[in-house]
Scaffold this motif. Structure first.
Motif, short mmCIF file in Angstrom:
data_model
loop_
_atom_site.label_atom_id
_atom_site.label_comp_id
_atom_site.label_asym_id
_atom_site.label_seq_id
_atom_site.Cartn_x
_atom_site.Cartn_y
_atom_site.Cartn_z
N ARG A 131 -39.41 8.72 -11.66
CA ARG A 131 -39.17 9.46 -10.42
C ARG A 131 -37.68 9.55 -10.12
O ARG A 131 -37.15 10.63 -9.83
CB ARG A 131 -39.90 8.76 -9.26
CG ARG A 131 -39.71 9.45 -7.91
CD ARG A 131 -40.38 8.65 -6.79
NE ARG A 131 -39.78 7.32 -6.65
CZ ARG A 131 -40.38 6.20 -6.98
NH1 ARG A 131 -41.60 6.21 -7.49
NH2 ARG A 131 -39.77 5.04 -6.81
N ASP B 272 -37.83 18.95 -11.02
CA ASP B 272 -39.06 18.81 -10.23
C ASP B 272 -40.09 18.07 -11.08
O ASP B 272 -40.51 18.57 -12.13
CB ASP B 272 -39.57 20.20 -9.84
CG ASP B 272 -40.81 20.12 -8.94
OD1 ASP B 272 -41.32 19.01 -8.71
OD2 ASP B 272 -41.26 21.18 -8.48
N ASP B 273 -40.47 16.85 -10.65
CA ASP B 273 -41.38 16.03 -11.46
C ASP B 273 -42.82 16.09 -10.98
O ASP B 273 -43.63 15.25 -11.37
CB ASP B 273 -40.90 14.58 -11.47
CG ASP B 273 -41.03 13.91 -10.10
OD1 ASP B 273 -41.09 14.65 -9.08
OD2 ASP B 273 -41.06 12.67 -10.05
N ARG B 274 -43.15 17.06 -10.16
CA ARG B 274 -44.52 17.11 -9.63
C ARG B 274 -45.57 17.36 -10.71
O ARG B 274 -46.74 17.03 -10.54
CB ARG B 274 -44.62 18.19 -8.55
CG ARG B 274 -44.01 17.76 -7.22
CD ARG B 274 -44.07 18.85 -6.20
NE ARG B 274 -43.19 19.98 -6.55
CZ ARG B 274 -43.04 21.07 -5.78
NH1 ARG B 274 -43.72 21.18 -4.64
NH2 ARG B 274 -42.21 22.04 -6.17
N GLY B 275 -45.15 17.90 -11.83
CA GLY B 275 -46.10 18.11 -12.92
C GLY B 275 -46.16 16.97 -13.91
O GLY B 275 -46.93 17.03 -14.88
#
Length: 306
Positions: free
Chosen positions: A209, A218-221
């Motif tokens: 993170r 963007d690390d949401r995936g």
């Protein structure tokens, strides 16, 4: 009890007697334990009671029972005695061999310091390594010094920053050999990410993170495929080809040099670092200076590329 300094002096003098009476429940047996006459024990306890103006023991024909005040002082005397025993043992070890008791996490031990121990002996350093992750271990176990990964510095302890920390994605040679960088993937969902559970929750920022935030990605995936309880286990999983491990300074250099790991993305500077910590008293000694100077020579001088 109107003279605190006098009270403390008399209590310190009476400490061995208090401890012996507490241990045996008898003035006579306490005297035998100390190798003195019973009247000497009685006199010392009475002198302390008169000075404090409180009764410490209720005496019967069969047993001596502690009052509440007696219990408080007997516990203090027992604790003080134990502290002196530990200090004398440390002194014995110092005089007998000068071995330094050093605590560090298992990941730093296996991935960095174990292979360096022969060089420590060549530098006239005798080091006994003990695995531990918490600074309480340093205070509770009479260790001389500890190596810790964190934000630092540490209040109440002498702290030396051994090395800054760079976070570096790494993979084994068998993982996605057609790719040189995780950013080459069409989607981050197509990749397997490995993570150290402790680093993800201890506030050090040793986690994907924080890495992705530092990269502006963007690390949401991103899905963490496997969590590990120790960083060295996570690194070994990366070596075996299970996925992308988040390496950091001192944990990956030897495996990269040996060809077991390869970089799989750019490094970023972490807010945490690797620290050498010890008590202020130990920091004044020659042994600490020798240990500090040697450890600094063992920190790899690598160009992080940033």
């Amino acid at each position: 009890m109107n003279n605190p300094a006098r009270n403390i002096d008399i209590a310190i003098q009476a400490a061995p007697y208090l401890r012996a009476v507490a241990a045996t429940g008898s003035f006579t047996k306490a005297a035998e334990m100390l190798g003195i006459h019973q009247t000497a024990v009685s006199h010392r306890i009475k002198t302390l009671e008169d000075q404090l103006g409180v009764r410490l023991f209720d005496r019967t024909t069969r047993k001596v029972n502690q009052t509440e005040a007696g219990r408080i002082l007997c516990e203090a005397a027992t604790t003080a005695s134990a502290s002196f025993e530990q200090a004398l043992e440390r002194l014995r070890l110092r005089v007998g061999g000068g071995r330094i008791r050093l605590s560090l996490p298992s990941s730093l031990a296996t991935k960095w310091l174990f292979p360096a121990l022969p060089r420590a002996r060549a530098a006239d350093l005798e080091i006994s390594l003990e695995v531990g992750d918490d600074l309480q271990d340093l205070r509770a176990n009479e260790l001389d010094a500890a190596i810790r990964y964190g934000i630092g510095p540490y209040p109440g302890l002498h702290s030396v920053r051994l090395a800054p920390s760079f976070l570096q994605p790494v993979v084994g040679q068998s993982y996605r050999p057609e790719m040189k960088d995780f950013r080459d993937a069409v989607s981050l969902r197509d990749l397997a990410f490995l993570e150290d559970r402790r680093g993800a929750g201890d506030g050090t920022g040793y986690c994907w993170r924080d890495y992705f935030a530092g990269m502006g990605i963007d690390d949401r995936g991103v899905v963490i495929d496997q969590m590990f309880d120790r960083a060295d286990l996570m690194m070994q999983a990366a070596v075996s080809g299970m996925g992308i491990g988040l390496g950091r300074t001192l944990l990956i250099e030897q495996d990269i040099e040996a060809g077991y790991l390869r970089s799989f993305g750019p490094p970023i500077l972490s807010r945490a670092a690797t620290w050498l910590v010890c008590s202020p008293s130990f920091a004044h000694g020659q042994e600490f200076r020798q240990l500090r100077d040697w450890l600094l020579t063992e920190v790899p001088r690598l160009d992080p590329g940033i």
